[in-house]
Structure formats: C-alpha cells, structure tokens
Design a protein around this motif. Structure first.
Motif, short mmCIF file in Angstrom:
data_model
loop_
_atom_site.label_atom_id
_atom_site.label_comp_id
_atom_site.label_asym_id
_atom_site.label_seq_id
_atom_site.Cartn_x
_atom_site.Cartn_y
_atom_site.Cartn_z
N VAL A 15 39.77 -11.56 3.41
CA VAL A 15 39.08 -10.79 4.44
C VAL A 15 38.99 -9.34 3.95
CG1 VAL A 15 39.73 -12.23 6.42
CG2 VAL A 15 41.26 -10.39 5.67
N TYR A 16 38.01 -8.62 4.51
CA TYR A 16 37.74 -7.27 4.02
C TYR A 16 37.55 -6.32 5.20
CZ TYR A 16 36.77 -9.99 -0.12
OH TYR A 16 36.87 -10.87 -1.17
N ASN A 17 38.12 -5.13 5.04
CA ASN A 17 37.95 -4.06 6.02
C ASN A 17 37.21 -2.91 5.34
OD1 ASN A 17 39.59 -5.42 8.03
ND2 ASN A 17 41.35 -4.85 6.76
N LEU A 18 36.21 -2.38 6.02
CA LEU A 18 35.40 -1.29 5.48
C LEU A 18 35.64 -0.02 6.28
CD1 LEU A 18 31.92 -3.06 5.05
CD2 LEU A 18 33.87 -3.06 3.49
N HIS A 19 35.72 1.09 5.56
CA HIS A 19 35.78 2.40 6.20
C HIS A 19 34.75 3.29 5.53
CE1 HIS A 19 38.25 6.21 7.46
NE2 HIS A 19 37.13 6.05 8.15
N ILE A 20 33.78 3.75 6.30
CA ILE A 20 32.66 4.51 5.75
C ILE A 20 32.55 5.85 6.47
CG2 ILE A 20 30.14 4.55 5.44
CD1 ILE A 20 30.43 1.40 5.50
N LYS A 21 32.51 6.92 5.68
CA LYS A 21 32.26 8.25 6.22
C LYS A 21 30.92 8.73 5.67
CE LYS A 21 37.14 9.62 6.53
NZ LYS A 21 38.15 10.63 6.10
N VAL A 22 30.08 9.28 6.54
CA VAL A 22 28.76 9.69 6.09
C VAL A 22 28.31 10.93 6.86
CG1 VAL A 22 27.57 8.13 7.70
CG2 VAL A 22 26.42 8.87 5.60
N GLN A 23 27.66 11.83 6.15
CA GLN A 23 27.13 13.05 6.76
C GLN A 23 25.62 12.95 6.90
OE1 GLN A 23 28.37 16.35 4.34
NE2 GLN A 23 30.41 16.44 5.29
N GLY A 24 25.11 13.58 7.97
CA GLY A 24 23.67 13.56 8.16
C GLY A 24 23.18 14.75 8.95
N GLU A 25 21.86 14.83 9.02
CA GLU A 25 21.24 15.90 9.80
C GLU A 25 20.22 15.30 10.74
OE1 GLU A 25 19.49 18.47 6.92
OE2 GLU A 25 17.79 17.16 6.55
N LEU A 26 20.07 15.92 11.89
CA LEU A 26 19.11 15.48 12.88
C LEU A 26 17.75 16.06 12.53
CD1 LEU A 26 18.61 14.09 15.66
CD2 LEU A 26 19.10 16.31 16.72
N HIS A 30 25.07 10.39 0.76
CA HIS A 30 26.33 10.22 0.04
C HIS A 30 27.46 9.64 0.91
CE1 HIS A 30 24.37 12.32 -3.14
NE2 HIS A 30 24.27 13.44 -2.46
N PRO A 31 27.35 8.37 1.29
CA PRO A 31 28.46 7.76 2.03
C PRO A 31 29.73 7.72 1.19
CG PRO A 31 26.48 6.38 2.09
CD PRO A 31 26.23 7.44 1.06
N ASN A 32 30.83 7.92 1.85
CA ASN A 32 32.14 7.74 1.21
C ASN A 32 32.66 6.38 1.68
OD1 ASN A 32 35.27 7.95 1.33
ND2 ASN A 32 34.65 9.55 -0.09
N VAL A 33 32.84 5.46 0.74
CA VAL A 33 33.12 4.06 1.08
C VAL A 33 34.50 3.65 0.58
CG1 VAL A 33 32.30 1.68 0.88
CG2 VAL A 33 30.65 3.57 0.86
N ARG A 34 35.24 2.97 1.47
CA ARG A 34 36.52 2.39 1.07
C ARG A 34 36.56 0.94 1.55
NH1 ARG A 34 41.28 5.68 3.24
NH2 ARG A 34 40.94 4.45 5.13
#
Length: 386
Positions: free
Chosen positions: A287-298, A271-275
């Motif tokens: 032009v485009y700027n991306l900001h992505i927050k993502v959670q994960g597990e090892l 579930h990436p959070n994309v802006r």
C-alpha cells in the motif's frame, strides 16, 4: 649571431608549417550534406518501416518572413522498409543523394506496434552509430509522413515544433513531461519502472491561416511502457493526475467548477513536492501513502470565495484527479505513478518476495492515503471574501 640564425630558421619553419594546419582534411561544407532531424519507426507486416525528416539547415536562418509553402519546402520526409531496423535504414540510403549525417537527430518517434517489436534493435543501432541518445522520444498513431511534414507557426525554423523542441511549451503548460531517449534507454531494463512516453497527434481544427485550416502538433496522451507488460495508451484526460506527482511540473492550470459545470476559479500551480511512502497492509499487500505540497497563484475568480474555501476545493480537486488517474491506470493494467519503483528502492526484500510469486500486485486499495497541501502565494487583483 647564432641566436639570430636560430630565430630566422624557426620563422621559416613556421611559415611553411602553419598554413598546412589551417584546414581540416575531413571538412564538409554544410550544403553538401543531408541532415536528419527526426527518425520515425513503425512495424507493419513483419517489416520495419523507417521514416526520416530532413531539414535544409543551410536555409533555416533565412526563414523570417517566409510563406508556409516556403517553410514546408525546407522539409523532406523519407521512408524505407526492411526485415530489420538496420536494413530498413540502409535501404533509405539508396535514394538519398548526398552524404547523410544523423548526429543532429533531435527526436525519435515510435508507433505503439514498433514499441512492442524488437525494440532492442533500435536501441542498439543508436548506441553503435554516430547518432546520439539525446533526442526526445515520442509515440504516435498518426501517419508519420503527415506528422513530419507539419511546419511551425509564423514560418521560421522547421525545428520549432513540439516534435523537436517540446520543452518550451511544457514549461508554460505542464501536463505530460517530455522524455529524452537517453532516459528511456536507462529505464528500459529496470525491472520495476513504468516509462511514460508522450503521444503526438495532429490538431486539424484549432488553427487557421487566411481562413485555411492549419494542422499543428499536440500531445493527446501517452504510452505507458513496462518491459514485462504490453504497452498501453492512455489519454491526456485520463492522465490529469500525473502532473501532481511530477516534480518538474513548471506551470499547470486547475479549474474549479460548480455543480453545473460553470467555472468558479482558475489557479496555476508549479513544482509539486512529492513524497511516496510504501508500506505493507495487515494482509501483507503493498500500500502507498502520498503527501504532496504545491504552490499556486489565483489567475481568475468568478464568484466570491474565502481563501480557506478556495484552498480546500483546490486540494480536493487535486486529490480527485490523482485518484481518477490511478483508477484509469488499473483498468489499463499499468502502474502509472511508478509506485512499484518506490517499493523496489525502499523495501527491496518485500518487492522481491511479492514478485517471485506473481506480477506485482495492484488493487484499488493499493493507493491508500493522499494528503495534499496547497499554498496560494499570489491572488493577483482578486479580493477574497472575508
């Protein structure tokens, strides 16, 4: 006395009327109808070629413990041609032995050629018929009759394949999101949207049963469709960055390798959070700027690493995949991340000015800043290096 006569009269009426209401005049026995589960469309020599997969629904629930031969015997594949999609469909009716019901179609498959030729005809037919717009949509370059004849593992319902039920596999291994035909139709006339339709292929090497190779379906890429441009096919490897900009990504693996290609760690993200922020450069180019927050597990750690280094390497790898997929899209002349759509939605005046002169411009510099924030929420049994 009058009340008792009234009750008796009412009872007599009910005794005669109710039995006549217990049945349906147009009731059809399940086994007396043929049900189309999948429709395939090709275009060859200026002719539409229509394929159908029909399943024996009456015996679907009896497949437990059946052999592969018994499972495949419940699948019938039909084929017919015609100068229009509807004529090809009607030509198929000529050889079907029973009344056909297409309201249960669960997937529609196009070849790349069919996506380029008279697509409006196919959409119009679905909208006017008893067929619904809820099926999944796919593309393929495999022979349709081979694709439609594949049976699921552990013989059960013939509908338990990627062709008819792709969502369960996507939740476990999210790479290219499956799409509903309804979504495709909704986006089809949009002036700025790229539509990514998964491509089905046949894997003939990974699975065996009793030492016999068993073909199974796999997603090997996607066709990127835009009404203004020729549809382009891109491989699954070229589309690795796509999953990081898809907020419906449920579970997707990321391997971190050393310089020799050996795996250092494997993580699973969801579930990436994309802006996406569209802007204009000093020269007036988009032009485009991306900001992505993502959670994960090892899930695997092969060498000692600090949590800080693991996080940094994962962020760098995700950023590299996003950039690589964008570059592959440029080579194919497609907007793989729907960036034009964000300009259309948020800066319409600028979008209209840019598109009034030429096709919407994209260069290697159009994707400017990519910021990725990784949070590792679970390390399992692995211990980080202090």
């Amino acid at each position: 006395m009058k009340r008792e006569k009234y009750r008796l009269l009412l009872l007599l009426i009910l005794l005669f009327v109710v039995p006549s209401l217990t049945g349906c005049w147009d009731y059809k026995v399940l086994k007396d109808m043929s049900y189309v589960s999948t429709v395939g469309i090709d275009y060859v020599d200026n002719q539409f070629v229509v394929y159908t997969q029909m399943v024996d629904f009456a015996s679907v629930g009896k497949m437990e413990g059946a052999s592969s031969e018994e499972a495949s015997s419940n699948i019938w594949v039909g084929k017919a041609t015609g100068s229009t999609f509807l004529l090809a469909w009607n030509n198929l009716y000529n050889s079907i032995q029973q009344r056909v019901h297409i309201g249960q179609v669960s997937s529609v498959v196009f070849t790349q050629k069919a996506m380029q030729m008279h697509l409006n005809q196919t959409i119009d037919m679905f909208e006017r018929s008893e067929a619904r717009l809820t099926p999944w949509i796919f593309t393929t370059e495999e022979p349709m009759d081979d694709l439609f004849s594949i049976t699921p593992m552990f013989p059960s319902s013939p509908l338990f394949t990627k062709l008819n039920s792709p969502e369960s596999n996507y939740k476990q291994h999210s790479m290219i999101r499956p799409m509903k035909f309804l979504e495709f139709v909704a986006l089809y006339s949009e002036p700025s949207t790229s539509i990514i339709v998964p491509t089905l292929s046949i894997d003939k090497n990974n699975w065996k049963q009793k030492k016999k190779k068993m073909p199974e379906m796999t997603i090997n890429g996607a066709i990127i469709y835009h009404t203004k441009k020729k549809p382009r096919w891109m491989s699954k490897d070229d589309l690795l960055g796509l999953r990081w900009l898809e907020e419906k990504t449920n579970r997707t693996p990321l391997a971190l390798n050393d310089d020799n290609g050996d795996i250092k760690a494997i993580l699973n993200f969801e579930h990436p959070n994309v802006r996406v922020k569209p802007e204009l450069s000093a020269k007036g180019d988009p032009v485009y700027n991306l900001h992505i927050k993502v959670q994960g597990e090892l899930t695997q750690l092969n060498i000692p690493m600090t949590s800080k280094k693991l996080k940094a390497e994962a962020e760098a790898r995700i950023k590299a995949e996003i950039r690589s997929t964008y570059t592959a899209g440029l080579k194919n002349n497609v907007d793989v991340y729907h960036l034009e759509e964000t300009m259309f939605r948020h800066r319409y005046a600028d979008w209209k000015r840019l598109t009034s002169i030429q096709s919407f411009p994209f260069t290697k510099n159009s994707l400017r800043d990519i910021q990725v924030d990784v949070e590792i929420t679970n390390t399992g049994m692995s211990k980080f290096k202090s």
